[in-house]
Design a protein around this motif. Structure first.
Motif, PDB file in Angstrom:
ATOM      1  N   HIS A  87       0.346  -7.513   4.487  1.00  0.00           N
ATOM      2  CA  HIS A  87       0.975  -6.348   3.869  1.00  0.00           C
ATOM      3  C   HIS A  87       2.486  -6.544   3.844  1.00  0.00           C
ATOM      4  CE1 HIS A  87       2.714  -2.249   3.648  1.00  0.00           C
ATOM      5  NE2 HIS A  87       1.713  -2.065   2.817  1.00  0.00           N
ATOM      6  N   MET A  88       3.079  -6.252   2.692  1.00  0.00           N
ATOM      7  CA  MET A  88       4.531  -6.295   2.540  1.00  0.00           C
ATOM      8  C   MET A  88       5.099  -4.883   2.542  1.00  0.00           C
ATOM      9  SD  MET A  88       7.443  -7.738   2.134  1.00  0.00           S
ATOM     10  CE  MET A  88       6.944  -9.455   1.977  1.00  0.00           C
ATOM     11  N   PHE A 139      -1.685   4.154  -3.808  1.00  0.00           N
ATOM     12  CA  PHE A 139      -2.406   2.900  -4.035  1.00  0.00           C
ATOM     13  C   PHE A 139      -3.023   2.510  -2.694  1.00  0.00           C
ATOM     14  CE2 PHE A 139       0.530   2.933  -7.569  1.00  0.00           C
ATOM     15  CZ  PHE A 139      -0.189   2.357  -8.614  1.00  0.00           C
ATOM     16  N   SER A 140      -4.318   2.689  -2.575  1.00  0.00           N
ATOM     17  CA  SER A 140      -4.994   2.556  -1.284  1.00  0.00           C
ATOM     18  C   SER A 140      -5.519   1.145  -1.046  1.00  0.00           C
ATOM     19  CB  SER A 140      -6.167   3.536  -1.213  1.00  0.00           C
ATOM     20  OG  SER A 140      -7.197   3.139  -2.113  1.00  0.00           O
ATOM     21  N   TYR A 141      -5.791   0.857   0.222  1.00  0.00           N
ATOM     22  CA  TYR A 141      -6.411  -0.415   0.563  1.00  0.00           C
ATOM     23  C   TYR A 141      -7.774  -0.538  -0.108  1.00  0.00           C
ATOM     24  CZ  TYR A 141      -8.917  -4.015   3.056  1.00  0.00           C
ATOM     25  OH  TYR A 141      -9.685  -5.118   3.346  1.00  0.00           O
ATOM     26  N   GLU A 142      -8.533   0.536  -0.155  1.00  0.00           N
ATOM     27  CA  GLU A 142      -9.871   0.490  -0.730  1.00  0.00           C
ATOM     28  C   GLU A 142      -9.817   0.120  -2.216  1.00  0.00           C
ATOM     29  OE1 GLU A 142      -9.854   2.521   2.996  1.00  0.00           O
ATOM     30  OE2 GLU A 142      -8.690   2.946   1.175  1.00  0.00           O
ATOM     31  N   TRP A 197       0.770  -6.585  -5.629  1.00  0.00           N
ATOM     32  CA  TRP A 197       0.045  -5.377  -6.037  1.00  0.00           C
ATOM     33  C   TRP A 197       0.623  -4.179  -5.307  1.00  0.00           C
ATOM     34  CZ3 TRP A 197      -3.040  -1.446  -4.034  1.00  0.00           C
ATOM     35  CH2 TRP A 197      -3.881  -0.794  -4.942  1.00  0.00           C
ATOM     36  N   PRO A 198       0.847  -3.045  -5.928  1.00  0.00           N
ATOM     37  CA  PRO A 198       0.491  -2.684  -7.296  1.00  0.00           C
ATOM     38  C   PRO A 198       1.578  -2.944  -8.341  1.00  0.00           C
ATOM     39  CG  PRO A 198       1.252  -0.741  -6.164  1.00  0.00           C
ATOM     40  CD  PRO A 198       1.297  -1.864  -5.154  1.00  0.00           C
ATOM     41  N   VAL A 199       2.706  -3.549  -7.947  1.00  0.00           N
ATOM     42  CA  VAL A 199       3.757  -3.802  -8.936  1.00  0.00           C
ATOM     43  C   VAL A 199       3.227  -4.679 -10.067  1.00  0.00           C
ATOM     44  CG1 VAL A 199       6.095  -4.681  -9.301  1.00  0.00           C
ATOM     45  CG2 VAL A 199       5.521  -3.547  -7.141  1.00  0.00           C
ATOM     46  N   CYS A 200       2.295  -5.590  -9.744  1.00  0.00           N
ATOM     47  CA  CYS A 200       1.741  -6.462 -10.777  1.00  0.00           C
ATOM     48  C   CYS A 200       0.952  -5.696 -11.830  1.00  0.00           C
ATOM     49  CB  CYS A 200       0.872  -7.560 -10.163  1.00  0.00           C
ATOM     50  SG  CYS A 200      -0.665  -6.986  -9.405  1.00  0.00           S
ATOM     51  N   THR A 201       0.574  -4.449 -11.531  1.00  0.00           N
ATOM     52  CA  THR A 201      -0.128  -3.658 -12.543  1.00  0.00           C
ATOM     53  C   THR A 201       0.782  -3.341 -13.735  1.00  0.00           C
ATOM     54  OG1 THR A 201       0.413  -1.525 -11.492  1.00  0.00           O
ATOM     55  CG2 THR A 201      -1.622  -2.613 -10.797  1.00  0.00           C
ATOM     56  N   LEU A 202       2.078  -3.471 -13.558  1.00  0.00           N
ATOM     57  CA  LEU A 202       3.008  -3.248 -14.665  1.00  0.00           C
ATOM     58  C   LEU A 202       2.869  -4.336 -15.725  1.00  0.00           C
ATOM     59  CD1 LEU A 202       6.231  -2.291 -12.669  1.00  0.00           C
ATOM     60  CD2 LEU A 202       4.537  -0.742 -13.670  1.00  0.00           C
ATOM     61  N   GLY A 203       2.281  -5.471 -15.332  1.00  0.00           N
ATOM     62  CA  GLY A 203       2.125  -6.572 -16.275  1.00  0.00           C
ATOM     63  C   GLY A 203       0.686  -7.001 -16.486  1.00  0.00           C
ATOM     64  N   LEU A 216       0.852  -1.185   0.000  1.00  0.00           N
ATOM     65  CA  LEU A 216       0.000   0.000   0.000  1.00  0.00           C
ATOM     66  C   LEU A 216       0.886   1.233   0.000  1.00  0.00           C
ATOM     67  CD1 LEU A 216      -2.701  -1.072   2.618  1.00  0.00           C
ATOM     68  CD2 LEU A 216      -2.855  -1.169   0.117  1.00  0.00           C
ATOM     69  N   ILE A 217       0.520   2.218  -0.795  1.00  0.00           N
ATOM     70  CA  ILE A 217       1.323   3.430  -0.929  1.00  0.00           C
ATOM     71  C   ILE A 217       0.467   4.640  -0.578  1.00  0.00           C
ATOM     72  CG2 ILE A 217       2.587   4.906  -2.553  1.00  0.00           C
ATOM     73  CD1 ILE A 217       3.339   2.366  -4.094  1.00  0.00           C
TER      74      ILE A 217
END
Length: 279
Positions: free
Chosen positions: A49-50, A30-33, A236-242, A9-10
């Motif tokens: 959470h990581m 990048f929110s929890y919601e 997530w959200p790094v996976c949004t890159l792919g 989460l960012i």
């Protein structure tokens, strides 16, 4: 049921992320919601959470913020893998504070963005050993050529449970399987290392990858570690890159199509429940 063991989460208004400026697609909140809306639609029920490699001064604030979100009604958050700096002399004091907090399930120090010799320092190694018997895991995020560094840590601290993130971060876009393949087989020989099948879509070509592109990397990881030593994560959200969370979940199900129900359940939830005591 899916337990996501790797959610980032960012919140740039609350915490500082020095590295985000170098990754424009991720340089926003990048929110929890936002995550939960999509995660609930694809079957995620519980989440760890990581840590997101925040500014060192914000490490404990990040954990506290996520723990606060976990107290909201209906929250899927059940724990945190917290950031840490084992290279610092004051790590033992930090460790004792985290041990007192049951929300903290483990730690991670990002190693692929620091000099290779960081994990070889005496202070770093002595502090990693302190995790033995604490019931707290240590996530390893390294590039393929750095996997031997991770092997050295696993050998040094056999009482510590390590988790190798993202299938060892293979260069899927470049189609490189060597020496990644050999290194993965070698680290899998260490019984105190588990592998995380997480977010590998981010390492493939975003415009052309298919399930077949991912298959050699995911299948080799599972074959090397076995069904009892793998867990699943979105990254997530790094996976949004792919392609994003839904795409990665769909690809995961396709990759598991020939597996038994028991094998699928171990990867998607059972092993995580056991490892991090999420019953």
């Amino acid at each position: 049921m899916i337990i996501d063991t790797h959610l980032h989460l960012i919140d740039r208004s609350a915490l500082r992320y020095p590295w985000l400026a170098g990754v424009p697609p991720l340089n926003r909140d990048f929110s929890y919601e936002e995550y939960a809306t999509e995660a609930l639609r694809v079957g995620v029920e519980r989440v760890l959470h990581m840590e997101v490699d925040v500014d060192p001064a914000d490490i404990e604030a990040e954990t506290a913020r996520v723990e606060g979100l976990s107290r909201q009604a209906g929250s899927m958050l059940v724990g945190a893998i917290a950031s840490c700096r084992p290279e610092d002399a004051d790590f033992p004091v930090y460790l004792e504070r985290q041990r007192a907090n049951p929300f903290v399930r483990g730690f991670r120090r990002v190693l692929h963005v620091v000099p290779d010799d960081l994990s070889e320092g005496a202070v770093f190694r002595d502090n990693i050993k302190r995790l033995g018997g604490a019931g707290l895991t240590f996530d390893l995020v390294v590039l393929p050529h750095q996997i031997p560094k991770a092997i050295a840590l696993a050998d040094l601290a056999p009482d510590v449970q390590f988790v190798l993130d993202h299938c060892g971060v293979p260069d899927i876009k470049g189609g490189a399987e060597h020496p990644w393949r050999e290194h993965m087989s070698e680290i899998a020989l260490r019984p105190n290392v588990m592998a995380k099948i997480s977010g590998v879509v981010a390492y493939a070509d975003p415009g052309s990858w298919t399930v077949g592109t991912l298959r050699p990397y995911v299948e080799h990881t599972i074959a090397a570690f076995g069904w009892d030593r793998v867990v699943w994560g979105s990254d997530w959200p790094v996976c949004t890159l792919g392609g994003g969370l839904s795409t990665w979940v769909a690809a995961t199900h396709a990759l598991l199509s020939g597996c038994s129900i028991a094998e699928r359940d171990r990867l998607l939830s059972g092993n995580a429940r056991k490892l991090w005591r999420l019953e």
